[in-house]
Design a protein around this motif. Structure first.
Motif, PDB file in Angstrom:
ATOM      1  N   PRO B  93      -2.020  -9.465  -3.312  1.00  0.00           N
ATOM      2  CA  PRO B  93      -3.254  -9.248  -4.073  1.00  0.00           C
ATOM      3  C   PRO B  93      -3.357  -7.775  -4.487  1.00  0.00           C
ATOM      4  CG  PRO B  93      -3.701 -10.558  -2.124  1.00  0.00           C
ATOM      5  CD  PRO B  93      -2.280 -10.076  -1.999  1.00  0.00           C
ATOM      6  N   CYS B  95      -4.641  -4.768  -4.157  1.00  0.00           N
ATOM      7  CA  CYS B  95      -5.445  -4.094  -3.130  1.00  0.00           C
ATOM      8  C   CYS B  95      -4.528  -3.157  -2.342  1.00  0.00           C
ATOM      9  CB  CYS B  95      -6.053  -5.154  -2.210  1.00  0.00           C
ATOM     10  SG  CYS B  95      -7.071  -4.516  -0.886  1.00  0.00           S
ATOM     11  N   GLN B  97      -5.024  -0.735  -0.140  1.00  0.00           N
ATOM     12  CA  GLN B  97      -5.209  -0.571   1.291  1.00  0.00           C
ATOM     13  C   GLN B  97      -4.708  -1.801   2.037  1.00  0.00           C
ATOM     14  OE1 GLN B  97      -9.574  -0.502   0.284  1.00  0.00           O
ATOM     15  NE2 GLN B  97      -9.725  -0.905   2.464  1.00  0.00           N
ATOM     16  N   GLY B  98      -4.808  -2.942   1.377  1.00  0.00           N
ATOM     17  CA  GLY B  98      -4.261  -4.169   1.955  1.00  0.00           C
ATOM     18  C   GLY B  98      -2.741  -4.120   2.010  1.00  0.00           C
ATOM     19  N   ILE B  99      -2.131  -3.624   0.948  1.00  0.00           N
ATOM     20  CA  ILE B  99      -0.666  -3.562   0.892  1.00  0.00           C
ATOM     21  C   ILE B  99      -0.141  -2.676   2.016  1.00  0.00           C
ATOM     22  CG2 ILE B  99       1.293  -2.704  -0.468  1.00  0.00           C
ATOM     23  CD1 ILE B  99      -0.380  -3.509  -3.003  1.00  0.00           C
ATOM     24  N   GLY B 101      -1.839  -1.575   4.759  1.00  0.00           N
ATOM     25  CA  GLY B 101      -2.241  -2.113   6.061  1.00  0.00           C
ATOM     26  C   GLY B 101      -1.336  -3.268   6.483  1.00  0.00           C
ATOM     27  N   PHE B 102      -1.099  -4.168   5.553  1.00  0.00           N
ATOM     28  CA  PHE B 102      -0.181  -5.290   5.804  1.00  0.00           C
ATOM     29  C   PHE B 102       1.204  -4.756   6.170  1.00  0.00           C
ATOM     30  CE2 PHE B 102       3.021  -8.283   4.251  1.00  0.00           C
ATOM     31  CZ  PHE B 102       2.569  -9.512   4.717  1.00  0.00           C
ATOM     32  N   ASP B 128      -6.452   6.069   3.735  1.00  0.00           N
ATOM     33  CA  ASP B 128      -6.862   5.934   5.132  1.00  0.00           C
ATOM     34  C   ASP B 128      -5.776   5.240   5.950  1.00  0.00           C
ATOM     35  OD1 ASP B 128      -8.694   6.138   7.304  1.00  0.00           O
ATOM     36  OD2 ASP B 128      -9.277   4.053   7.005  1.00  0.00           O
ATOM     37  N   GLN B 129      -5.236   4.158   5.406  1.00  0.00           N
ATOM     38  CA  GLN B 129      -4.180   3.445   6.129  1.00  0.00           C
ATOM     39  C   GLN B 129      -2.958   4.340   6.335  1.00  0.00           C
ATOM     40  OE1 GLN B 129      -3.970   0.614   7.714  1.00  0.00           O
ATOM     41  NE2 GLN B 129      -5.780  -0.514   7.084  1.00  0.00           N
TER      42      GLN B 129
END
Lengths: 455, 361
Positions: B93, B95, B97-99, B101-102, B128-129
């Motif tokens: 998706p 995102c 921070q998602g990439i 973080g994942f 942040d991540q």
């Protein structure tokens, strides 16, 4: 590709879910009228409430949109912000610790029940003593889980030790359940040489590789997308385990909550999100945190199964987490659990919550809604627990905790080299240089530096 | 010093043609088969080859990010999903921070997580991540856990028409973060070798790819699996009058300035830093002790840029050997401006002027 490799066997679980009749809220994708799947959710109240689907569309008229066919309706209708009735909260024990009528839950026997109760008491005792130790100035900081012992212990009890935990900071009970000792908790809080984290983080930032419990970091909700990545790894390795991650109600406002939920759904990741909705994010009440009906309703929008559970009911938490774990692993998909509870303690030792919430409210939850005594009443009713057991347990845990603190307090601080290690896998040249210079400065001005850190 | 393999005229627009590095010339075909296991490749194809090798040599390697499934908007992930399957090479998706973080979670489980952020301009939601999570993952756990398998690839820098949000060079933000490494290649051969090193390095790394060079820079690239060392700078042109330090796409501009300076009798030493943190101070120090002069050039705004750090460090080490103030030729302190890009950029003549004034100080 992932879907093909790990074909979902939803029907296998169907019977089990029907048996428990848990009010898991089905995600929209499962909601589509594909007969066999649909029937098992149809009767639940929660589903009826949340069923925002339009029943009056003409099946012949659909728009074949990327992502699936969508029916048309001639009625201009906005979906309302919330339903009239809030999503009910699954519980097994009433406030008096009596089993609810017609309750369906995962059964637990004496041994498990006694262990759960004992660990809840241990957590409670540890919190009380560590809190006092901080007040005495012997540790720099502490943060209790008071009022949330059931979410902590019952969720841990429902998991396998192979499940990977991505905690926030109010779930030390999960680590306790997995065998992290009171001594190890104390070592971390004192930041001594036995602390796995080598004294680098504030108290309560526990972590243990052996216990599959990733080291806590202070930023809120950052662990959620990480849990999805770990879950994806478990999926690729074909492991019979899931990732489990915790956050609070405040955490759901973070972008990482969105990232984690959405990635989990899209990646079909076997991850269980447990949100401890304890009413307060430091001083911010949930009314100022979101307008939705709590957190449970957010799952559906992401395409994730969700349930709201009474977080102060250990049996309800156990049942929901146990079942969520099965769904996550067998169906290779995420599940969201909202546990309604209350933060009886202050946010941390740096906080005085009586400045922003009524003492009566705190007292009510502490006295009337205490999850530990509620579970105790059920255990006692089963004849599994006596006053003598209670006295012995509390006295023993108290002694162990006090002893652990004494030992941890006397233990040496980690050596100076641990300040420079582990920034990278190997010491980089700039760090070598800085360590060399620092050591010279310490030689010159030894009084500027703490004497208890070995050089 | 890398030799100038081929230099020839090209029909590209003048702005574009200024980006050619002597070691990486322009060709019409991205890949021309050469002899002895060496292929002429452009930079995106070299990246692509590195990713193929990374996935092929480690079954626990994954490539993911926005639009990587069909090959990516810059084509760096072309063919990977077909070859290695959608479970190892996949879209995420939208995102960042998602990439990241994942990717941290994936890497923390012992995998090689190769994440793509589509443009460096969009890396900030993941800040942040990267800063609080990836960079501290090993340290905060006392080395119980690490996410060293994480490599974040992201295209950076000017491209002639990118404006505010497709042009930035945000490397300095990441150079202030202990626990991560920052690596920037200058050419196809470098990109392949450095990327493979980054992917296999046991530390989280942000790998900035000079997007202007994706198609433009072409170089003979060994087809085999090779790695180039991190935290080692390279003297790519030797000289005795002044040291120039740069990285990524800017090196080609700097090299042109060196060539022009040479015509005026000034001998320039050009250093490719390659790894910005932890950086190779010793190579720069040795060079400046020899030349007595230092010029740093980067596209990012001059204030707080990594050039400032290099300047300060070298002055600390070489103060008595310096014969002139350290010069910085960098981007200006404005947002990256579309129409004014030619004014904003640290161009060849700005560098040439700075070389001359430093040498004649």
């Amino acid at each position: 590709m992932a879907g093909l490799l790990f074909g979902r066997s939803r029907n296998l679980l169907q019977n089990k879910v029907q048996r428990f009749l848990l009010t898991f809220i089905a995600s929209p994708t499962n909601n589509l009228p594909t007969a066999s799947n649909f029937s098992r959710y149809e009767s639940t109240k929660a589903q009826a409430q949340l069923d925002l689907q339009h029943h009056d569309h003409d099946d012949d008229q659909v728009i074949d949109f990327p992502g699936g066919k969508v029916g048309f309706t001639s009625e201009m209708r906005f979906i309302s912000d919330t339903s009239h009735k809030r999503v009910p909260c699954y519980r097994v024990l009433d406030d008096d610790g009596q089993l609810m009528k017609h309750t369906n839950h995962v059964q637990i026997g004496k041994e498990m029940a006694v262990r759960m109760y004992s660990e809840m008491v241990t957590l409670q005792t540890m919190d009380n003593i560590f809190y006092e130790v901080q007040r005495q100035g012997r540790i720099s900081f502490y943060l209790t889980s008071m009022g949330e012992e059931a979410v902590n212990i019952a969720s841990a009890a429902a998991l396998s030790s192979h499940d990977i935990i991505f905690p926030q900071y109010r779930e030390p009970g999960v680590l306790l359940w997995r065998g992290f000792t009171l001594q190890q908790f104390a070592h971390q809080c004192f930041g001594n040489t036995n602390d796995f984290g080598k004294g680098r983080q504030m108290p309560i930032h526990y972590g243990s590789n052996k216990h599959n419990y990733f080291t806590i970091s202070s930023p809120i909700a950052t662990q959620l997308p990480q849990a999805v990545g770990a879950a994806y790894s478990l999926k690729m390795d074909g492991k019979s385990a899931c990732a489990v991650t915790y956050c609070g109600d405040g955490g759901t406002s973070e972008g990482d909550f969105h990232a984690g939920m959405n990635f989990a759904a899209v990646m079909d990741a076997p991850v269980v999100f447990i949100c401890r909705n304890n009413g307060w994010a430091i001083s911010t009440p949930v009314e100022e945190q979101f307008r939705s009906d709590g957190i449970v309703v957010k799952g559906q929008a992401y395409g994730i199964w969700s349930i709201r559970v009474d977080g102060n009911d250990a049996l309800a938490v156990y049942s929901a987490v146990h079942t969520a774990r099965e769904i996550a692993i067998k169906e290779q998909r995420p599940v969201l659990i909202e546990a309604l509870t209350y933060r009886v303690g202050h946010h941390s030792t740096s906080d005085d919550s009586t400045k922003y919430r009524p003492i009566d409210e705190i007292e009510y939850w502490k006295m009337e809604r205490d999850p530990v005594s509620r579970f105790k009443r059920w255990v006692e009713r089963n004849g599994w627990w006596s006053d003598k057991d209670e006295l012995e347990l509390r006295s023993s845990v108290r002694k162990q905790t006090m002893h652990a603190i004494q030992v941890a307090e006397k233990a040496q601080k980690p050596p100076l080299e641990d300040m420079f290690n582990d920034v990278y896998d190997q010491l980089s040249s700039n760090l070598e240089e800085q360590e060399r210079i620092l050591r010279k400065t310490i030689e010159k001005y030894p009084k500027d530096y703490p004497s208890d850190v070995p050089l | 010093m890398s030799s100038c393999v081929k230099r020839f005229g090209r029909s590209c627009a003048s702005l574009v043609s200024k980006r050619g590095l002597s070691t990486s010339c322009i060709q019409k075909d991205a890949a021309v088969v050469a002899e002895n296991g060496v292929k002429s490749l452009n930079l995106y194809s070299a990246i692509n080859q590195a990713l193929h090798i990374a996935l092929d040599t480690d079954p626990r390697a994954y490539v993911f990010g926005e639009d990587v499934g069909f090959g990516g908007v810059f084509r760096c992930t072309t063919g990977l999903a077909d070859r290695f399957g959608r479970s190892r090479v996949f879209n995420t998706p939208l995102c960042e921070q998602g990439i990241v973080g994942f990717g941290i979670g994936l890497a923390a489980m012992g995998n090689r997580a190769i994440a793509e952020i589509q443009f460096a301009d969009y890396i900030f939601p993941a800040f942040d991540q990267i800063v609080n999570e990836a960079a501290k993952f090993r340290y905060r756990s006392g080395n119980q856990f690490n996410c060293g398998g994480l490599t974040i690839r992201t295209p950076y820098g000017a491209v002639g028409h990118g404006g505010h949000y497709h042009s930035q060079s945000p490397e300095a933000f990441f150079c202030h973060v202990p626990g991560i490494k920052v690596v920037i290649p200058r050419s196809p051969k470098q990109a392949k070798g450095l990327l493979l090193s980054c992917i296999r390095d046991p530390n989280p790394i942000v790998f900035f790819e000079p997007k202007w060079l994706y198609r433009l820079a072409v170089e003979d690239v060994p087809e085999d699996d090779y790695m180039l060392p991190l935290s080692e700078a390279e003297v790519i042109r030797q000289g005795c009058d002044i040291t120039l330090v740069g990285w990524g796409a800017q090196l080609s501009i700097m090299e042109q300035a060196c060539l022009d300076a040479e015509k005026e009798g000034i001998s320039c030493e050009l250093i490719d830093l390659k790894t910005l943190i932890p950086w190779d101070k010793e190579t720069v120090e040795a060079s400046v002790k020899k030349t007595g002069r230092l010029l740093i050039s980067h596209e990012a705004p001059v204030t707080g840029g990594f050039g400032a750090e290099i300047s300060a460090s070298i002055i600390e080490r070489c103060f008595s050997r310096l014969e002139a103030p350290v010069a910085r030729v960098c981007g200006l302190d404005t947002p990256f401006p579309l129409v004014f890009e030619p004014f904003y950029m640290p161009t060849k003549n700005k560098i040439l002027d700075a070389i001359k004034s430093t040498v004649n100080y």
